[in-house]
Motif scaffolding. Sequence first.
Motif, PDB file in Angstrom:
ATOM      1  N   LEU A 149      39.580  38.122  38.063  1.00  0.00           N
ATOM      2  CA  LEU A 149      40.916  37.893  38.604  1.00  0.00           C
ATOM      3  C   LEU A 149      41.897  37.584  37.480  1.00  0.00           C
ATOM      4  N   PHE A 150      41.412  36.916  36.440  1.00  0.00           N
ATOM      5  CA  PHE A 150      42.194  36.634  35.238  1.00  0.00           C
ATOM      6  C   PHE A 150      41.652  37.464  34.086  1.00  0.00           C
ATOM      7  N   ALA A 151      42.444  37.546  33.029  1.00  0.00           N
ATOM      8  CA  ALA A 151      42.008  38.184  31.783  1.00  0.00           C
ATOM      9  C   ALA A 151      42.546  37.376  30.614  1.00  0.00           C
ATOM     10  N   GLU A 152      41.895  37.505  29.459  1.00  0.00           N
ATOM     11  CA  GLU A 152      42.311  36.765  28.265  1.00  0.00           C
ATOM     12  C   GLU A 152      43.217  37.617  27.392  1.00  0.00           C
ATOM     13  N   THR A 153      44.251  37.008  26.884  1.00  0.00           N
ATOM     14  CA  THR A 153      45.234  37.747  26.089  1.00  0.00           C
ATOM     15  C   THR A 153      44.965  37.686  24.591  1.00  0.00           C
ATOM     16  N   GLN A 154      44.161  36.712  24.149  1.00  0.00           N
ATOM     17  CA  GLN A 154      43.926  36.556  22.711  1.00  0.00           C
ATOM     18  C   GLN A 154      42.441  36.489  22.393  1.00  0.00           C
ATOM     19  N   TYR A 155      41.831  35.372  22.752  1.00  0.00           N
ATOM     20  CA  TYR A 155      40.418  35.159  22.452  1.00  0.00           C
ATOM     21  C   TYR A 155      39.603  35.569  23.671  1.00  0.00           C
ATOM     22  N   GLU A 196      57.986  45.465  36.949  1.00  0.00           N
ATOM     23  CA  GLU A 196      56.684  46.111  37.103  1.00  0.00           C
ATOM     24  C   GLU A 196      55.579  45.100  36.800  1.00  0.00           C
ATOM     25  N   TYR A 197      54.457  45.268  37.503  1.00  0.00           N
ATOM     26  CA  TYR A 197      53.308  44.381  37.301  1.00  0.00           C
ATOM     27  C   TYR A 197      52.235  45.127  36.528  1.00  0.00           C
ATOM     28  N   VAL A 198      51.828  44.557  35.407  1.00  0.00           N
ATOM     29  CA  VAL A 198      50.822  45.169  34.543  1.00  0.00           C
ATOM     30  C   VAL A 198      49.810  44.093  34.152  1.00  0.00           C
ATOM     31  N   GLY A 199      48.578  44.270  34.571  1.00  0.00           N
ATOM     32  CA  GLY A 199      47.563  43.290  34.241  1.00  0.00           C
ATOM     33  C   GLY A 199      47.051  43.461  32.819  1.00  0.00           C
ATOM     34  N   GLU A 200      46.625  42.358  32.226  1.00  0.00           N
ATOM     35  CA  GLU A 200      46.004  42.427  30.906  1.00  0.00           C
ATOM     36  C   GLU A 200      44.645  43.109  31.014  1.00  0.00           C
ATOM     37  N   LEU A 201      44.288  43.909  30.007  1.00  0.00           N
ATOM     38  CA  LEU A 201      42.998  44.579  29.994  1.00  0.00           C
ATOM     39  C   LEU A 201      41.884  43.538  30.041  1.00  0.00           C
ATOM     40  N   TYR A 202      40.930  43.745  30.932  1.00  0.00           N
ATOM     41  CA  TYR A 202      39.869  42.772  31.113  1.00  0.00           C
ATOM     42  C   TYR A 202      38.672  43.069  30.220  1.00  0.00           C
ATOM     43  N   GLY A 203      38.150  42.027  29.583  1.00  0.00           N
ATOM     44  CA  GLY A 203      36.874  42.117  28.886  1.00  0.00           C
ATOM     45  C   GLY A 203      36.848  43.028  27.678  1.00  0.00           C
ATOM     46  N   THR A 228      37.844  43.793  23.436  1.00  0.00           N
ATOM     47  CA  THR A 228      37.711  43.031  22.198  1.00  0.00           C
ATOM     48  C   THR A 228      38.976  42.226  21.929  1.00  0.00           C
ATOM     49  N   GLN A 229      38.835  41.282  21.045  1.00  0.00           N
ATOM     50  CA  GLN A 229      39.981  40.457  20.682  1.00  0.00           C
ATOM     51  C   GLN A 229      41.097  41.309  20.086  1.00  0.00           C
ATOM     52  N   ALA A 230      40.731  42.292  19.302  1.00  0.00           N
ATOM     53  CA  ALA A 230      41.727  43.174  18.687  1.00  0.00           C
ATOM     54  C   ALA A 230      42.463  43.983  19.750  1.00  0.00           C
ATOM     55  N   GLN A 231      41.733  44.493  20.733  1.00  0.00           N
ATOM     56  CA  GLN A 231      42.368  45.274  21.801  1.00  0.00           C
ATOM     57  C   GLN A 231      43.301  44.408  22.638  1.00  0.00           C
ATOM     58  N   ALA A 232      42.859  43.200  22.960  1.00  0.00           N
ATOM     59  CA  ALA A 232      43.716  42.295  23.737  1.00  0.00           C
ATOM     60  C   ALA A 232      44.950  41.924  22.935  1.00  0.00           C
ATOM     61  N   GLY A 233      44.778  41.695  21.643  1.00  0.00           N
ATOM     62  CA  GLY A 233      45.899  41.303  20.802  1.00  0.00           C
ATOM     63  C   GLY A 233      46.909  42.404  20.587  1.00  0.00           C
ATOM     64  N   ALA A 234      46.493  43.631  20.841  1.00  0.00           N
ATOM     65  CA  ALA A 234      47.404  44.761  20.640  1.00  0.00           C
ATOM     66  C   ALA A 234      48.472  44.841  21.720  1.00  0.00           C
ATOM     67  N   THR A 235      48.246  44.183  22.846  1.00  0.00           N
ATOM     68  CA  THR A 235      49.260  44.150  23.899  1.00  0.00           C
ATOM     69  C   THR A 235      50.099  42.889  23.724  1.00  0.00           C
ATOM     70  N   THR A 236      51.391  43.037  23.763  1.00  0.00           N
ATOM     71  CA  THR A 236      52.277  41.885  23.581  1.00  0.00           C
ATOM     72  C   THR A 236      52.424  41.117  24.888  1.00  0.00           C
ATOM     73  N   ASN A 237      52.771  39.849  24.792  1.00  0.00           N
ATOM     74  CA  ASN A 237      52.983  39.039  25.991  1.00  0.00           C
ATOM     75  C   ASN A 237      54.078  39.618  26.872  1.00  0.00           C
ATOM     76  N   ALA A 238      55.059  40.251  26.257  1.00  0.00           N
ATOM     77  CA  ALA A 238      56.186  40.807  27.016  1.00  0.00           C
ATOM     78  C   ALA A 238      55.795  42.043  27.820  1.00  0.00           C
ATOM     79  N   SER A 239      54.634  42.616  27.529  1.00  0.00           N
ATOM     80  CA  SER A 239      54.242  43.865  28.194  1.00  0.00           C
ATOM     81  C   SER A 239      53.196  43.652  29.282  1.00  0.00           C
ATOM     82  N   ILE A 240      52.791  42.402  29.543  1.00  0.00           N
ATOM     83  CA  ILE A 240      51.795  42.129  30.571  1.00  0.00           C
ATOM     84  C   ILE A 240      52.311  41.067  31.548  1.00  0.00           C
ATOM     85  N   SER A 241      51.642  40.978  32.679  1.00  0.00           N
ATOM     86  CA  SER A 241      52.024  40.018  33.720  1.00  0.00           C
ATOM     87  C   SER A 241      51.184  38.759  33.617  1.00  0.00           C
TER      88      SER A 241
END
Length: 491
Positions: A68-74, A307-314, A316-329
């Motif tokens: 239901l949640f996803a991590e944006t950094q770690y 628009e609603y855009v979820g953070e990619l779930y599960g 790598t840290q590098a992949q999660a870090g590639a999305t900016t906070n402004a581009s996810i919900s």
Amino acid sequence: MKNYRRYKTKIAAAITAALMIGCTGDFEEINTNPNDPVVVPTSYLLTQAQRNTLAQQSYFTTNLYAQLFAETQYTNTSRYETEQASFDGFYQGPLADLQEIIDLNTNESTKESAEVLSSGSNANQLAVARILKAYNFQILTDTWGDIPYKDALLGMENLSPAYTPQSEIYTDLVSELKAAAAQIDAGAGVEGDVIYGGDMDLWKKFANSLLLRVGIRMSEANPDLAKDAITSALAGGVFENNDESAVFNYLSASVNSNPIYSHFHVSNRTDYAISNVLVNFMKGVSDPRLPVYANPTENSVEAGTPEYVGELYGVTQAQAGATTNASISFLGDYWKESPATAIIIMSYSEVLFIQAEAAARGWASGDAEELYNAAIEASLNYYGITDEDVINDYIAQTGVQFDAGNYKKSIGEQKWISLYAVGHEPWSEWRRLGYPVLSPAPAAVEGRGIPLRLTYATREYTLNAENVNEAVKRQAASGTLHMSDAVWWDE
């Protein structure tokens, strides 16, 4: 705690008696510290126990496991990196306080004291403490499987408690909740109660509603006992509307704000967002709760096209870090921007979903589809969605309509959505029902699957080796317990 307090009292009494020889008659009054009481009103213990019960729940960890949640950094947790976790916080926190309430209300030397009776009748205090103990112990055993239970909370009397098999714990939870509900009397309601304000009728409904949860959780592992628990709960009376749901009411002050607000605004962290798994699922059925559960992305708002855009779930840290906070919900303002928002302990919607499943299994009266629809409506209503056309249109969709031929799928998917941010429940119900169909994290550590449990902390193997090893032997065919080993009711 109880043993320490009694030891402290005995030593203090001995010292006082010795010093009183040759002293004046007002010695005790002069030398009593009003800021260090030996016994406190049990209402203080109850408030603390309720607050700590909520504090121990792993909102982020278990909502990550349920995707239901996803991590944006770690992204360690959503990639299932750490198998071990400590349960000490439950035993040293809420369970210790609840046991102290029980001890003070049963000990002949304290149960009639002003500090105890000012907080409600003995019977009502005992009932509430037992209900909350059952609630905490179900979370513990659902997370770790076999745990210290029968030998737990004995203080110095037993420093190496045996682990009770989960099947036995569940049997006892049924007995405890039945007995606690029956114990409630017409005496004074409990004081210090943040959940129901001392309303004992609602505590009885909460006990029976929890009994429903206990029953349905073991529906596959022990259907006879499950049916008995559900039948008894419904006969005793369960939640009948959203106002009766069990919730913990937080305050606007930062020290007592809800944990999600606190995470984002007191700790100033932005490491959790709504997941792409949930956002895509809700978009697929035009779920009207999405604007409550999440905020539109900052970029889309600035562009005038929310628009609603979820953070990619599960990932790598590098992949999660590639999305900016402004581009996810991120999580919606309902939680993230509202410090006093209540956190659900158990909802009316959940009770209706359980009743729907019980009816589908032939264990209870009522129409399964009608109860299922009512459960969805209750969840929508709870979040302020009351327009009948909106509700009916949502329920009428092909992807939402009740499928009597696969009721587990229908209930599993809609229950999963409704349990957003509700402690351990979305993870536990996903494990039990298997719906919605979720894939393991793409970047899971060592190719691990979605966790089915947590394993015991190293501290347990150090301090209670014989008992923890015996528990592991019972639960792990390989001889070593892993996240992939299902708990008893999920086998």
